[in-house]
Design a protein around this motif. Structure first.
Motif, mmCIF file in Angstrom:
data_model
loop_
_atom_site.group_PDB
_atom_site.id
_atom_site.type_symbol
_atom_site.label_atom_id
_atom_site.label_comp_id
_atom_site.label_asym_id
_atom_site.label_seq_id
_atom_site.Cartn_x
_atom_site.Cartn_y
_atom_site.Cartn_z
ATOM 1 N N UNK A 45 9.991 -16.583 -3.673
ATOM 2 C CA UNK A 45 9.855 -15.600 -4.689
ATOM 3 C C UNK A 45 9.747 -13.925 -4.183
ATOM 4 N N UNK A 46 9.191 -13.759 -2.838
ATOM 5 C CA UNK A 46 9.050 -12.632 -2.451
ATOM 6 C C UNK A 46 10.007 -12.521 -1.102
ATOM 7 N N UNK A 47 10.904 -13.028 -0.962
ATOM 8 C CA UNK A 47 11.834 -13.023 0.226
ATOM 9 C C UNK A 47 11.381 -13.475 1.368
ATOM 10 N N UNK A 48 12.208 -13.179 2.542
ATOM 11 C CA UNK A 48 11.609 -13.655 3.755
ATOM 12 C C UNK A 48 12.148 -12.563 4.763
ATOM 13 N N UNK A 49 11.886 -11.419 4.499
ATOM 14 C CA UNK A 49 12.095 -10.348 5.656
ATOM 15 C C UNK A 49 10.985 -9.724 6.109
ATOM 16 N N UNK A 50 9.840 -9.919 5.869
ATOM 17 C CA UNK A 50 8.747 -9.334 6.778
ATOM 18 C C UNK A 50 8.426 -7.874 5.995
ATOM 19 N N UNK A 51 7.555 -7.389 7.196
ATOM 20 C CA UNK A 51 6.812 -6.087 6.839
ATOM 21 C C UNK A 51 8.093 -4.918 6.649
ATOM 22 N N UNK A 52 7.914 -4.176 5.682
ATOM 23 C CA UNK A 52 8.850 -3.130 5.355
ATOM 24 C C UNK A 52 7.886 -1.774 5.165
ATOM 25 N N UNK A 78 1.078 -1.145 0.158
ATOM 26 C CA UNK A 78 0.005 0.073 0.061
ATOM 27 C C UNK A 78 0.997 0.994 0.081
ATOM 28 N N UNK A 79 0.640 2.204 -0.823
ATOM 29 C CA UNK A 79 1.166 3.481 -0.926
ATOM 30 C C UNK A 79 0.448 4.482 -1.107
ATOM 31 N N UNK A 80 0.398 5.639 -0.170
ATOM 32 C CA UNK A 80 -0.380 6.750 -0.514
ATOM 33 C C UNK A 80 0.512 8.002 -0.736
ATOM 34 N N UNK A 81 0.219 8.983 -1.464
ATOM 35 C CA UNK A 81 1.240 10.024 -1.880
ATOM 36 C C UNK A 81 0.394 11.405 -2.273
ATOM 37 N N UNK A 82 1.049 12.134 -1.970
ATOM 38 C CA UNK A 82 0.802 13.776 -2.484
ATOM 39 C C UNK A 82 1.958 14.090 -3.483
ATOM 40 N N UNK A 83 1.406 14.184 -4.750
ATOM 41 C CA UNK A 83 2.333 14.309 -5.863
ATOM 42 C C UNK A 83 1.970 15.366 -6.896
ATOM 43 N N UNK A 84 2.012 16.525 -6.719
ATOM 44 C CA UNK A 84 1.888 17.428 -7.674
ATOM 45 C C UNK A 84 2.819 17.489 -8.752
ATOM 46 N N UNK A 85 2.391 18.025 -10.065
ATOM 47 C CA UNK A 85 3.382 18.004 -10.932
ATOM 48 C C UNK A 85 4.621 18.991 -10.732
ATOM 49 N N UNK A 86 4.482 19.872 -9.960
ATOM 50 C CA UNK A 86 5.890 20.484 -9.459
ATOM 51 C C UNK A 86 5.669 21.011 -8.058
ATOM 52 N N UNK A 87 6.773 20.958 -7.595
ATOM 53 C CA UNK A 87 6.789 21.303 -6.013
ATOM 54 C C UNK A 87 7.156 20.190 -5.017
ATOM 55 N N UNK A 88 6.883 20.243 -4.001
ATOM 56 C CA UNK A 88 7.278 19.301 -3.146
ATOM 57 C C UNK A 88 6.310 17.955 -3.117
ATOM 58 N N UNK A 89 6.912 16.962 -2.772
ATOM 59 C CA UNK A 89 6.036 15.751 -2.865
ATOM 60 C C UNK A 89 6.379 14.731 -1.718
ATOM 61 N N UNK A 121 4.494 4.231 2.816
ATOM 62 C CA UNK A 121 3.970 3.153 2.202
ATOM 63 C C UNK A 121 4.457 2.083 2.971
ATOM 64 N N UNK A 122 3.782 0.750 2.735
ATOM 65 C CA UNK A 122 4.311 -0.405 3.312
ATOM 66 C C UNK A 122 4.033 -1.746 2.217
ATOM 67 N N UNK A 123 5.448 -2.224 2.143
ATOM 68 C CA UNK A 123 5.587 -3.564 1.458
ATOM 69 C C UNK A 123 5.379 -4.771 2.377
ATOM 70 N N UNK A 124 4.510 -5.703 1.754
ATOM 71 C CA UNK A 124 4.313 -6.779 2.668
ATOM 72 C C UNK A 124 3.586 -6.283 4.099
ATOM 73 N N UNK A 125 2.447 -5.543 4.002
ATOM 74 C CA UNK A 125 1.504 -4.982 5.056
ATOM 75 C C UNK A 125 1.552 -5.727 6.140
ATOM 76 N N UNK A 126 0.896 -6.947 5.734
ATOM 77 C CA UNK A 126 0.492 -7.806 6.860
ATOM 78 C C UNK A 126 1.644 -8.908 7.373
#
Length: 807
Positions: A791-798, A747-758, A762-767
């Motif tokens: 195939x997805x590794x074994x590191x857990x939530x990031x 999951x990722x959420x973002x504020x991403x205008x065309x110009x300016x600060x962004x 997010x979380x990889x392997x959320x659960x």
């Protein structure tokens, strides 16, 4: 040989000049994030592709072969700084296992397409052949025996898009394209730029067989930037850079051999510090021709861990390591990619003449270690030597579209290539005995990774030339037919030829059938032909040799080894395309049969039989292994990709994707004899065969929902991985490790205008999902707590946060 021809001689100074000027290359810029989107009623087929077809203007849904188009933004809007990992997340047919405790493969990890060997996929950069890594994967990982392209040498910041051709294409592009082609298309911009910093860490519960623990940390920092510069009427120079600093992960179990029990291993991802710089440019020379070029360099410093050495095993060096030690394997990879070319219109023909040069050098060091034969006088850090691979390619491509039938596109061309491979020796202490009074009974060399000795030094080259013809005819507004043929001559094994036929029929504007049939080949790499890892071991007071020998060495020849021949394949793909408005669906079934497949044999030991003992006795060798042709396998499967894009006035734009790869590989032939031994010892163990068949998931399903409204957006993704088997050594299968069926959510959420600060979080392997843990009965040392075939590794939530600025 290319370096001896006028084109090759001219190419070398041209490449040096291109590198010194910062490099040059091709056309259009990726829209900035937040730029106006494609209209809702405009079909996603507006993705024009250049991979798999040489006819201009074809979209990914108009081709006879299945092609995925992945935008640079989709690759960058993830938590990973690795291109191969980002591709595997977006494309079900690609897998990127995260090998651990397998020496150099920890640092130079290969990716697979459709479950086939990593070297069965051709990688292009802007349509030009990329170079493979100097590393030969020789240990027990997925891709054992292969030397593949290291996709992680190209930062995602440098990419505009990636095209993945899921079809055999040797007749179009040459060796290696048995499974398909990955074409990396570099970012091209005359203006604009951006920079971002991503900080991430693991927040995970490690639930191993002997105990559980919570880990917060093991952070990664990745900083990247790009800038476009314009000059002249249409000239551009786009410069991209990236810096990554990643701490190692540790997912080992408690070690029952020590008191009190504790984690003695470092089983997981290596520590990495790397920087990359890429430049891509182009400019018109006149009204007809354009000059283009690119240059990329990466320096990667990786450190992984071998198995721990406990005090009982390290008794010979107890004065240096009284509590034992954990050997660390350091690899320093320096990688160069470069090309320069001219393309344009010549008497109505589109002509592209280019020269590219790539080089990869990997230096090895063993640290925090010991050479037992030195006793307490042992060094603790060793230079182990280096592997180097380089490739010089000159290519000419000519094409033209004629107003015959609906249209007729004719393309032809030639390519010349020179490859080189070398092994340099390490320092004597890394591979040898103590020069004076070695400790009796102790093996030589650095613990964890024995260095390359002078017996292993190699410096080999080969050249090849090829010609191709590619014809694509739109016979009617509904029927498309393509024919391609290619002939190649290699200086080491001779001549080979391949062909391909493609057909597509559009019944309606919404529905089409398509199919291809082709033959393919993969030339044995120089690494497979000449890699040498021979160690001198004292047995009963006398030195003997054991290890990996070239198949044409005297030892291997005596055991029945032969000069390696190319692998050959037969590919058939049949599929459908359906599209309506913002929705499209493709379903493509395939069958890939590979014969004369190469494999690294098991050790053939003198103890197998008096016959083998008599063969090896004159060489003073007790065991040897080498590459052998003769395996055969068949991969059958289906790729399904569905895409829907909708624009709503009130709640924004939705981009929905669902995709699946269902794949089954069956090894149909396994050699049981050599030219001189019949029957031979087991040439390929059960574990090697099952790795080919079950080492990648038979089913991989992914779904992605991407939403944007003005400057805000979010991406939710799930990926289901079918079970993967990491086979053990027991014939009963009781020692096999299975990952189980697992689903990963991102999951990722973002504020991403065309110009300016962004900003994005997010979380990889959320659960916090892991593969099945290794049972205590199979994990007696506590090191391999999870199957590293996962195939997805074994590191857990990031968890990660990304802050950026666009201008």
């Amino acid at each position: 040989m290319l370096s001896h021809c006028p084109l090759g001689r001219a190419a070398i100074p041209a490449l040096v000049l291109a590198a010194s000027q910062g490099a040059l290359a091709q056309s259009v810029a990726e829209p900035a994030p937040g730029a106006p989107e494609q209209a809702a009623d405009s079909p996603p087929s507006a993705d024009i592709v250049v991979t798999g077809t040489r006819a201009p203007g074809r979209s990914r849904l108009d081709t006879a072969s299945p092609v995925d188009v992945l935008s640079g933004n989709a690759l960058r809007q993830q938590g990973t700084a690795e291109l191969a990992s980002a591709l595997a997340t977006l494309t079900p047919s690609i897998d990127f296992p995260r090998a651990a405790a397998v020496d150099g493969t920890d640092a130079i990890r290969p990716a697979t397409l459709r479950g086939l060997s990593p070297d069965a996929t051709l990688v292009l950069i802007n349509g030009v052949r990329g170079h493979i890594s100097a590393l030969l994967n020789t240990n027990g990982s997925v891709g054992r025996g292969s030397a593949a392209v290291d996709l992680n040498t190209i930062p995602t910041a440098a990419l505009d898009r990636v095209e993945v051709l899921r079809d055999g294409a040797s007749a179009q592009y040459g060796s290696d394209a048995i499974a398909g082609v990955v074409n990396l298309r570099l970012r091209e911009a005359r203006r604009g730029g951006g920079a971002s910093v991503t900080y991430g860490l693991y927040d995970t519960n490690v639930d191993a067989a002997r105990g559980s623990r919570h880990i917060t940390g093991e952070h990664t920092v990745a900083a990247s930037a790009w800038q476009g510069f314009g000059f002249g009427d249409d000239g551009f120079l786009t410069v991209s850079g990236e810096y990554v600093n990643r701490q190692p992960t540790s997912r080992g179990d408690l070690d029952p051999r020590v008191t009190p029990v504790r984690v003695t291993s470092r089983f997981g991802d290596p520590a990495v510090e790397q920087y990359s710089i890429w430049a891509n440019a182009g400019t018109s020379l006149n009204d007809y021709f354009q000059l283009y070029a690119w240059f990329g360099y990466q320096d990667r410093d990786s450190t992984s861990a071998a198995f721990p050495r406990l005090p009982t095993a390290a008794a010979a060096v107890s004065g240096v390591w009284p509590n034992g030690f954990l050997p660390l394997i350091n690899t320093r990879s320096r990688d160069i990619n470069s090309a320069i070319g001219v393309r344009g219109d010549l008497a109505g023909w589109n002509v592209d003449l280019n020269v590219s040069y790539g080089r990869n050098r990997i230096a090895f060091r063993t640290r925090n270690s010991a050479n037992y034969s030195y006793g307490n006088l042992t060094p603790t850090s060793f230079y182990d030597g280096a592997n180097t691979y380089d490739q010089l390619v000159g290519g000419l491509d000519v094409s033209r579209t004629f107003d015959i039938f609906e249209s007729l596109n004719i393309a032809f061309g030639a390519e010349g290539r020179r490859e080189g491979y070398g092994i340099d020796a390490g320092e004597p202490a890394s591979y040898g005995y103590a020069p004076v009074n070695p400790v009796a009974g102790q093996a030589p060399g650095a613990q964890g990774f024995v260095g390359f000795s002078p017996l292993n030094v190699v410096n080999r080259h080969r050249s090849n030339g090829s010609l191709y013809l590619d014809v694509e005819a739109q016979l009617t507004d509904k029927l498309l037919v393509g024919l391609a043929g290619r002939g190649e001559h290699y200086s080491d094994f001779g001549t080979t030829g391949t062909g391909k036929i493609s057909v597509r029929y559009d019944f309606t504007p919404s529905f089409a059938l398509r199919g291809t049939a082709s033959t393919g080949f993969r030339a044995p790499s120089l690494q497979q032909s000449y890699f040498t890892s021979i160690a001198s071991v004292v047995q009963n007071g006398a030195p003997i040799l054991t290890g990996t020998f070239p198949s044409t060495s005297p030892v291997a020849t005596a055991l029945g080894g032969k000069a390696l021949q190319p692998e050959k394949s037969t590919n058939i793909t049949v599929g459908t395309v359906f599209r309506h408005g913002g929705f499209d669906l493709t379903v493509d079934a395939y069958r890939i049969h590979i014969r004369d497949q190469l494999g690294l044999s098991e050790n053939i030991q003198a103890s197998f039989s008096p016959e083998v003992a008599a063969i090896l006795a004159p060489f003073n060798v007790p065991s040897a292994r080498f590459f052998i042709n003769g395996l055969a396998s068949t991969a059958k499967g289906v790729d399904i990709v569905g895409h829907y894009r909708a624009r709503t006035a009130a709640v924004g734009i939705f981009d929905l994707m669902a995709a699946a790869n269902i794949n089954d590989i069956d090894v149909t032939r396994v050699p049981t004899s050599t030219a001189t031994i019949d029957p031979a010892p087991t040439l390929f163990a059960r574990s090697r065969i099952l790795t080919l068949e079950d080492g990648t998931p038979g089913t991989k399903i992914s779904g992605t929902a991407d939403w944007s409204l003005a400057d805000i957006g979010a991406t939710a993704r799930f990926t289901h991985y079918g079970n993967v088997n990491q086979p053990g050594t027991l014939a009963s299968g009781a020692a096999d490790l299975n990952t189980g069926n697992r689903a990963i959510f991102d999951l990722e959420v973002r504020y991403q205008p065309a110009k300016g600060a962004q900003i994005a979080i997010g979380a990889s392997n959320l659960f916090d999902t892991y593969p099945r843990r290794a049972p205590a009965s199979l994990n007696t040392s506590g090191v391999v707590a999870y199957p590293y075939y996962s195939p997805f590794g074994f590191n857990g939530r990031y968890l990660y946060v990304r802050a950026g600025l666009n201008w």
